[in-house]
Enzyme design. Structure first.
Site, PDB file in Angstrom:
ATOM      1  N   LYS A 222       0.842  -1.185   0.000  1.00  0.00           N
ATOM      2  CA  LYS A 222       0.000   0.000   0.000  1.00  0.00           C
ATOM      3  C   LYS A 222       0.882   1.242   0.000  1.00  0.00           C
ATOM      4  O   LYS A 222       1.904   1.287   0.698  1.00  0.00           O
ATOM      5  CB  LYS A 222      -0.885   0.000   1.244  1.00  0.00           C
ATOM      6  CG  LYS A 222      -1.806  -1.207   1.336  1.00  0.00           C
ATOM      7  CD  LYS A 222      -2.861  -1.176   0.244  1.00  0.00           C
ATOM      8  CE  LYS A 222      -3.824  -2.350   0.363  1.00  0.00           C
ATOM      9  NZ  LYS A 222      -4.921  -2.259  -0.612  1.00  0.00           N
ATOM     10  N   ASP A 250      -0.341   0.010  -4.461  1.00  0.00           N
ATOM     11  CA  ASP A 250      -1.787   0.291  -4.424  1.00  0.00           C
ATOM     12  C   ASP A 250      -2.031   1.568  -3.645  1.00  0.00           C
ATOM     13  O   ASP A 250      -1.740   1.650  -2.455  1.00  0.00           O
ATOM     14  CB  ASP A 250      -2.486  -0.898  -3.737  1.00  0.00           C
ATOM     15  CG  ASP A 250      -3.999  -0.773  -3.705  1.00  0.00           C
ATOM     16  OD1 ASP A 250      -4.529   0.268  -4.132  1.00  0.00           O
ATOM     17  OD2 ASP A 250      -4.643  -1.737  -3.254  1.00  0.00           O
ATOM     18  N   GLU A 276      -2.100   0.463  -8.556  1.00  0.00           N
ATOM     19  CA  GLU A 276      -3.521   0.129  -8.429  1.00  0.00           C
ATOM     20  C   GLU A 276      -4.284   1.312  -7.844  1.00  0.00           C
ATOM     21  O   GLU A 276      -3.787   1.984  -6.933  1.00  0.00           O
ATOM     22  CB  GLU A 276      -3.623  -1.092  -7.504  1.00  0.00           C
ATOM     23  CG  GLU A 276      -5.024  -1.571  -7.225  1.00  0.00           C
ATOM     24  CD  GLU A 276      -5.001  -2.920  -6.479  1.00  0.00           C
ATOM     25  OE1 GLU A 276      -4.032  -3.702  -6.652  1.00  0.00           O
ATOM     26  OE2 GLU A 276      -5.942  -3.187  -5.719  1.00  0.00           O
ATOM     27  N   GLU A 303     -11.712  -2.714  -8.059  1.00  0.00           N
ATOM     28  CA  GLU A 303     -12.465  -3.113  -6.872  1.00  0.00           C
ATOM     29  C   GLU A 303     -13.599  -2.152  -6.560  1.00  0.00           C
ATOM     30  O   GLU A 303     -14.560  -2.521  -5.894  1.00  0.00           O
ATOM     31  CB  GLU A 303     -11.534  -3.275  -5.664  1.00  0.00           C
ATOM     32  CG  GLU A 303     -11.010  -1.991  -5.099  1.00  0.00           C
ATOM     33  CD  GLU A 303     -10.039  -2.210  -3.937  1.00  0.00           C
ATOM     34  OE1 GLU A 303      -8.871  -2.503  -4.198  1.00  0.00           O
ATOM     35  OE2 GLU A 303     -10.454  -2.085  -2.774  1.00  0.00           O
ATOM     36  N   ASP A 326     -14.338  -7.508  -8.881  1.00  0.00           N
ATOM     37  CA  ASP A 326     -14.651  -7.790  -7.485  1.00  0.00           C
ATOM     38  C   ASP A 326     -15.921  -8.623  -7.421  1.00  0.00           C
ATOM     39  O   ASP A 326     -16.826  -8.457  -8.244  1.00  0.00           O
ATOM     40  CB  ASP A 326     -14.842  -6.463  -6.744  1.00  0.00           C
ATOM     41  CG  ASP A 326     -15.165  -6.649  -5.279  1.00  0.00           C
ATOM     42  OD1 ASP A 326     -14.226  -6.608  -4.465  1.00  0.00           O
ATOM     43  OD2 ASP A 326     -16.350  -6.848  -4.930  1.00  0.00           O
ATOM     44  N   HIS A 353      -9.695  -8.614  -7.520  1.00  0.00           N
ATOM     45  CA  HIS A 353      -9.521  -8.056  -6.179  1.00  0.00           C
ATOM     46  C   HIS A 353     -10.021  -9.082  -5.167  1.00  0.00           C
ATOM     47  O   HIS A 353     -11.069  -9.701  -5.362  1.00  0.00           O
ATOM     48  CB  HIS A 353     -10.357  -6.781  -6.055  1.00  0.00           C
ATOM     49  CG  HIS A 353     -10.476  -6.270  -4.648  1.00  0.00           C
ATOM     50  ND1 HIS A 353     -11.675  -6.224  -3.956  1.00  0.00           N
ATOM     51  CD2 HIS A 353      -9.543  -5.796  -3.800  1.00  0.00           C
ATOM     52  CE1 HIS A 353     -11.463  -5.731  -2.750  1.00  0.00           C
ATOM     53  NE2 HIS A 353     -10.191  -5.465  -2.625  1.00  0.00           N
TER      54      HIS A 353
END
Lengths: 440, 440
Positions: A222, A250, A276, A303, A326, A353
């Site tokens: 992240k 992400d 992402e 997602e 998703d 996701h």
């Protein structure tokens, strides 16, 4: 109607929440302290059969999701089960097309996710009755039946029924061989476990090392809260995993378009595989601009992409390199069949996701169906994997050497243990009674 | 915090529904029988002040909307009123930015409309305390304060704070003169009253004639259910109103992209002014393709455009000729200020969506603010007008000779009569007790 016919007799929805914010599992730039939750749905038939589905949320608002499910229930309760299951395309449209309820969307947000939970439960029910995991149920359907699931109204300018049929027919001869390959060696996974923003550098390094030792060839970090911190974390991760393991990053929508491009510049030297959710999930043109600017870093999103019309545009605008569908953001398995066909038409790999509550359990079926009967390949395809909350599922995912093993139990995988539902039920379950002061 | 400071002490949300489906008022290609409804919100302060707002829906699902409002309430109850009202930009972000609740959107669907209802109530409260209608409150704000309301995170690639400031400063010298003009002669309206799909040809002709006699220079017809029928209705309407009255047509999302282009071909001879919602409200690229194909018929959309990021793209892609913002689809007055600035930047006229419950009462403030302090013009600007349900409002709109008169009462106009709330409350109000068998 035959008065003795089996009908959908009830649909229950329960607010289930796991206090994950206590450990910062799941923390990222936009979700600092999620309590992973599910609007958990059980479809019941008059003959006593059951199917299970859920919509994933991150805590507050899960009650709104349950209310949205309950608003949809009258649309399908009383339907003959055979009608519902024989045409899950029509069943899905019944849930998403109600002329009053669609005002809350249309095809987006809480009401669409509620449709996902019910649609997924219906697919679970059908698969259980046919004794197959959903991936195999789909992968053994005739191409015509698969095409019949798709609502082409808003998609025809990008994908016609004839083109969808061609894609599926081209994949048909290889279905049996790929199904055998899947049962033998599974499907590649990547892991997000090392990368949560709330983790210390030591924890990040240890978990990244462990991931590589466990056989993963891709991890995800992240980013997006603090640039210097991102540089340090990414450098550390690259040192630990070496040059050959892919590191995806992400941002969870943290940036504007220009800001994304700027922020990624100093991260490029660590060779991130994809970025992402660099910006608003609604910004098709923004993703396209970012993609043009940051290549060869790939752009991934999905997602929060709320329906097939948005995915269509991401593909038409050449805005993404990786499509991350998703299980419960769009209207469940049915709409995801359309999305897989769109991705195949445009030649963009689907890397679902997952994580959350039950997403790994559900999306594996979609990726595996894609491999067997749609795209026909695993190249550049990976399913996200996060190693928490699986113990609450009756048929949890099985991961070996960085790969998802193909599920063999009938259904979609979203069935929770009865004891888990009782224990984590919000707000009356014992976990929430005990932790109320700390978490609420 | 000063313990004696005035705080937001409560926010009530009530499910109010009008059984409009009984008369087919409001019927169109996608909404055959709406029951116009509102999640009606009252903000209360510890000193006894009140502000009123609402989110409009079309019946079923209004309970979900009320649940969504209630989920947001804890985010702002307890705030000092002075803090909340002094920075309604920050107040709005608090409602839309909650890290758990935003999962249900983000910035879309039921949870975003719930934010609209609360944000609108806060604007109403502030305007009442300053003794001004909202249009005048906005039109008298310094440009810097207006720019401070805007969340630029996802908009900067299309509109920078500096550009927004320039737009507002350019309009500043003429504010006083335009305010006087507005108070003197109002703002042009168009009427949708003749055009509901459920009306007979006789009723359509009579109402269209009446609209012209009443001074309207534009009417709107619903289309999209049956092509032959549309040709007949449009021919009839053109005969009745003559060549100089504009006839807009509205498909309410009925078509795919190619289908829209085909369907409009035989309608072109009747010179429709704009085609509204030709396809999915999410399809930016689809609208752009339709616009290129059907010119000179203009393309209009916005009542289902769920946030400023989507409007940004509609403008960037040159997908629309007319921007139809809505009072409670996006997060209320605050997000609409951003949308008006985007429209001004791209030179696209704003013609708000109205009708429903209280939408005319609310959107007039936005169009009038735009005229006085943003675009500075009424050219090609019209506010939709529908002549029902106004009797339930304490300060209903006033229409004369096809124009909205500028409201002079303080507030946003969404306050319902107490008796109306009691009577139409769902499901326990007396109207719903009586009509339960017919309508439910």
């Amino acid at each position: 109607m035959d008065p003795l016919a089996e009908v959908i007799s009830a649909i229950d929805a329960v607010d289930v929440r796991f206090p994950t914010s206590l450990s910062l599992d799941g923390s990222d730039a936009m979700n600092p302290e999620p309590d992973y939750s599910a609007a958990y749905v059980t479809i019941r038939t008059s003959d006593g059969d059951e199917g299970y589905g859920l919509a994933f949320t991150v805590g507050r608002g899960n009650d709104v999701e349950v209310a949205a499910v309950r608003a949809l229930v009258p649309l399908v309760v009383g339907m003959p089960v055979s009608d519902a299951l024989a045409d899950l395309g029509a069943f899905s449209r019944r849930l998403t097309g109600d002329s009053q309820l669609r005002w809350l969307g249309p095809d987006k947000g809480a009401i669409h996710m509620a449709a996902a939970a019910i649609v997924n439960a219906a697919w679970d029910l059908r698969a259980r009755r046919e004794g197959k995991p959903v991936w195999r149920l789909l992968a053994e359907m005739p191409p015509e039946e698969l095409v019949g699931l798709v609502d082409f109204r808003y998609l025809q300018d990008a994908l016609t029924p004839g083109e969808a049929l061609d894609i599926l027919r081209r994949a048909e001869p290889g279905r049996a061989a790929r199904q055998a390959e899947l049962l033998d060696s599974g499907f590649p996974a990547y892991t997000t476990t090392p990368g949560w923003l709330g983790y210390s550098p030591e924890k990040l390094a240890a978990l990244a090392k462990e991931a590589v030792e466990d056989g993963f060839t891709q991890i995800k970090l992240k980013v997006g809260a603090d640039l210097d911190e991102d540089v340090r974390r990414l450098r550390l991760a690259r040192e630990v995993v070496g040059p050959d393991v892919r590191i995806a990053i992400d941002a969870n929508q943290a940036w504007g378009v220009g800001q994304a491009i700027e922020w990624l510049r100093p991260l490029a030297e660590f060779d991130p595989y994809w970025i992402e959710e660099p910006t608003s999930p609604d910004d098709v043109l923004g993703h396209a601009a970012i993609r043009r600017a940051v290549a060869p870093i790939k752009v991934a999103t999905g997602e929060h992409t709320h329906n097939a019309v948005m995915f269509k545009q991401l593909l038409q605008a050449e805005a993404i390199d990786v499509l991350q569908l998703d299980a419960s953001r769009v209207a469940g398995v049915t709409e995801n069949v359309a999305i897989l066909l769109l991705a195949a038409k445009f030649g963009v790999p689907v890397c679902p996701h997952a994580g959350g509550v039950g997403l790994c359990e559900m999306v594996q079926h979609l990726a595996m169906f894609d491999f067997v009967a749609v795209s026909g390949t695993q190249t550049d395809r990976v399913i996200e994997y996060v190693d928490h909350l699986h113990e609450h599922f009756v048929d949890p995912v099985r991961i070996e050497r960085g790969r998802y093993l193909a599920p063999v139990e009938p259904g979609l995988g979203a069935r929770l243990h009865t004891e888990s539902v009782a224990r984590y039920r919000f707000p009356d379950g014992p976990v929430w009674q005990r932790d109320a002061v700390v978490v609420a």
